[in-house]
Design an enzyme around this catalytic site. Structure first.
Site, short mmCIF file in Angstrom:
data_model
loop_
_atom_site.label_atom_id
_atom_site.label_comp_id
_atom_site.label_asym_id
_atom_site.label_seq_id
_atom_site.Cartn_x
_atom_site.Cartn_y
_atom_site.Cartn_z
N HIS A 1 61.04 45.98 28.49
CA HIS A 1 60.49 47.32 28.70
C HIS A 1 60.37 47.69 30.18
CE1 HIS A 1 59.67 46.88 24.54
NE2 HIS A 1 58.55 46.21 24.65
N HIS B 1 61.61 50.15 22.52
CA HIS B 1 60.83 51.33 22.11
C HIS B 1 60.23 52.09 23.30
CE1 HIS B 1 57.24 48.70 22.34
NE2 HIS B 1 56.53 49.79 22.36
N LYS C 1 64.23 44.27 20.43
CA LYS C 1 63.98 43.12 21.30
C LYS C 1 63.02 42.13 20.66
CE LYS C 1 60.39 42.54 23.32
NZ LYS C 1 58.94 42.65 23.38
N GLU D 1 47.22 45.37 29.12
CA GLU D 1 46.65 45.50 27.77
C GLU D 1 45.31 44.80 27.71
OE1 GLU D 1 49.15 44.35 24.44
OE2 GLU D 1 50.89 44.79 25.68
C1 BG6 Z 1 56.00 44.77 22.45
C2 BG6 Z 1 55.44 43.44 22.86
O1 BG6 Z 1 57.39 44.81 22.64
O2 BG6 Z 1 55.39 45.79 23.22
C3 BG6 Z 1 53.94 43.42 22.71
O3 BG6 Z 1 56.01 42.42 22.08
C4 BG6 Z 1 53.32 44.57 23.46
O4 BG6 Z 1 53.39 42.19 23.16
C5 BG6 Z 1 53.98 45.87 23.08
O5 BG6 Z 1 51.94 44.61 23.13
C6 BG6 Z 1 53.49 47.00 23.93
O6 BG6 Z 1 53.97 48.21 23.41
P1 BG6 Z 1 53.10 49.51 23.51
O7 BG6 Z 1 53.99 50.58 22.96
O8 BG6 Z 1 51.87 49.28 22.69
O9 BG6 Z 1 52.79 49.67 24.95
#
Ligand code: BG6
Length: 497
Positions: free
Chosen positions: A240, A178, A148, A216
């Site tokens: 996600h 992911h 993505k 975050e």
């Molecule tokens: C990514 C986004 O797909 O996922 C980021 O582009 C985000 O902005 C990240 O920080 C979050 O992934 P994870 O695995 O760190 O929660």
């Protein structure tokens, strides 16, 4: 037995490859899960030979290997690495790549092309691959992996798919989200479909609402280039977080194969009530971080981040309310939110149950019965907990919340990264945790009306201080006053922000 293959990484020296893909492949090596005949070919512009790349990989892996770089394991891994010098914007590189793959005696003709590159390059690279006949499956299979964002909105996603499908079949395409590789996310399916206990409760009859939060602490780092054109709704929510919603809401699939699973997820997305432009404000809220304090340190506002225009109205916080109009969920709100520079790093699915129908304890000292919650913690702590009310021992009739905890604590050194599961699935050809095209399209359909309205309202955006839980105004999405954001897996969490 898993077949041997050649794993080509476009963008081998970029962030995704260095921070995620190579560590995941190394950990799979360590776990003995890589097929014997796998070779990993780094495709990059630099004038490197195999050994230069191998040394660079060794250096970048050293701090990332969970149990430290094991000499014997790395020796095996290193021997699999090959570097291919080429410019992905030049057609001639693909002819050479084909020649290289077909003529190196130790390279398998089963080939994975992993696009660890800018999304705007997906289509053209797929066309160059096809022009060099690298999509043909005559001596072995060919797979193309993309990640993505798949497009920028519904229309551009459709255009991208058309271009990819000109040369690659759906069977050859692996679209990574992911989040689907994360431990708790996979646990949602087991929890729901390997236990009978929850199933009778899993519906509008007993569930008050569902919340999905991803917060975050970090800002946009150095990603203004991408982020300012994307915003939180596209970056996290369309992809996600809607995926998490589908897993919570889907019906049991007929079987556990990829198509049955994805059919059920698509059914959920299709049942989400469309948001007409006139209802966007009632269903969606956006905001942007201003200056604030993070861990006691002053941090800049979004519009002061390098590369962001001072008058940008891109959202760094997005919250939406959705309804799923089917038998199971009709009338149950799903609140989803995400933001950068919030108070804590946390991803949770929180499911609140309704109050018991009878107020049996009204005439006792119990003031208000807390509702039952089911909490699925995705990160930083992976957990699965149910909160119930119990009587406090003693003469008085008082209650408190206690937690039934089904968490398996995994030591840090054992924690898998989402990419490990996903890369192994690509190698093994299992599509279950990858998005099918119609899933992507229906997910865009959910957010598209919001994006359209927001894109017309470019002169103002609400702000929230960095380090807070976001703007209080987002509470207006809730249907009732007794509903509010659940920030933590801890039932006694005090919101100090
Ligand atoms: C990514 C986004 O797909 O996922 C980021 O582009 C985000 O902005 C990240 O920080 C979050 O992934 P994870 O695995 O760190 O929660």
């Amino acid at each position: 037995m898993t077949e041997p293959c050649t794993f080509v990484i476009f963008g081998a020296t970029g962030n995704l490859a260095v921070n995620k893909l190579l560590p995941a492949l190394y950990h799979l090596e360590e776990a003995g899960r890589l097929p014997e005949g796998i070779a990993i070919v780094g495709f990059g512009r630099r004038e490197w030979d195999d050994d230069t790349w191998r040394d660079a990989v060794q250096k970048s892996l050293t701090p990332k290997a969970r149990r430290g770089l094991h000499e014997e394991t790395f020796r095996r891994f290193r021997a699999r690495l090959r570097f291919f010098q080429g410019d992905l914007n030049e057609y001639e590189a693909y002819g050479r790549l084909r020649h290289f793959i077909e003529n190196a005696p130790d390279l398998s003709q089963n080939v994975i092309f992993y696009m660890a590159i800018r999304p705007s390059e997906f289509a053209i690279v797929s066309e160059y691959l096809a022009a060099a006949a690298l999509n043909y499956e005559n001596g072995g299979w060919r797979r193309l992996v993309i990640e993505k964002p798949f497009g920028y909105d519904l229309e551009s996603a459709q255009m991208l798919e058309e271009r990819l499908h000109r040369n690659f079949t759906e069977e050859q395409l692996f679209r990574i989200d992911h989040y689907l590789g994360k431990g708790t996310v996979q646990n949602v399916l087991v929890f729901r479909f390997a236990n009978l206990l929850m199933e009778p409760l899993w519906s509008r009859n007993y569930i008050d609402h569902v919340q999905i939060t991803h917060s975050e602490v970090q800002g946009i780092e150095r990603r203004a280039d991408y982020y300012d054109g994307a915003g939180a709704l596209r970056d996290m929510l369309q992809s996600h977080l809607l995926q998490l919603l589908t897993l919570v809401a889907m019906e049991p699939p007929a079987m556990l194969d990829a198509e049955s699973l994805r059919d059920e997820k698509v059914k959920v997305l299709r049942s989400i009530r469309p948001i007409p432009p006139s209802a966007v404000h009632a269903h969606a809220f956006r905001a942007q971080y201003r200056r604030g304090l993070v861990n006691g340190e002053k941090v800049s506002a979004y519009v002061e981040e390098p590369g962001v225009a001072p008058n940008s109205t891109t959202e760094t916080y997005a919250a939406i309310k959705l309804y799923i109009d089917n038998w199971r969920w009709r009338g149950v709100p799903f609140y989803i939110r995400t933001g950068k520079r919030l108070a804590e790093d946390t991803s949770i699915i929180a499911i609140r149950f309704k109050h018991p129908p009878q107020q049996l304890f009204r005439k006792t000292p119990i003031e208000a019965l807390a509702p039952n919650w089911l909490i699925l913690g995705i990160q930083p702590k992976e957990c699965l907990r149910a909160e119930i009310q119990i009587k406090v021992p003693g003469l008085e009739m008082r209650t408190r919340t206690t937690v039934l905890d089904a968490t398996i604590d995994v030591p840090d050194a054992e924690k898998l990264d989402a990419y490990e599961a996903l890369l192994l699935d690509v190698v093994e050809g299992d599509h279950s945790l990858f998005l099918r095209y119609d899933e992507v399209r229906w997910a865009w359909r959910v957010v598209d009306p919001i994006l359209k309205v927001w894109s017309m309202e470019r002169d103002f955006i609400q702000t929230y201080p960095a380090g807070s839980w976001g703007p209080a105004e987002a509470l207006r999405l809730f249907d009732r006053e007794d509903q509010t954001w659940r920030h933590s897996i801890d039932p006694n969490y005090e919101d100090e922000h």
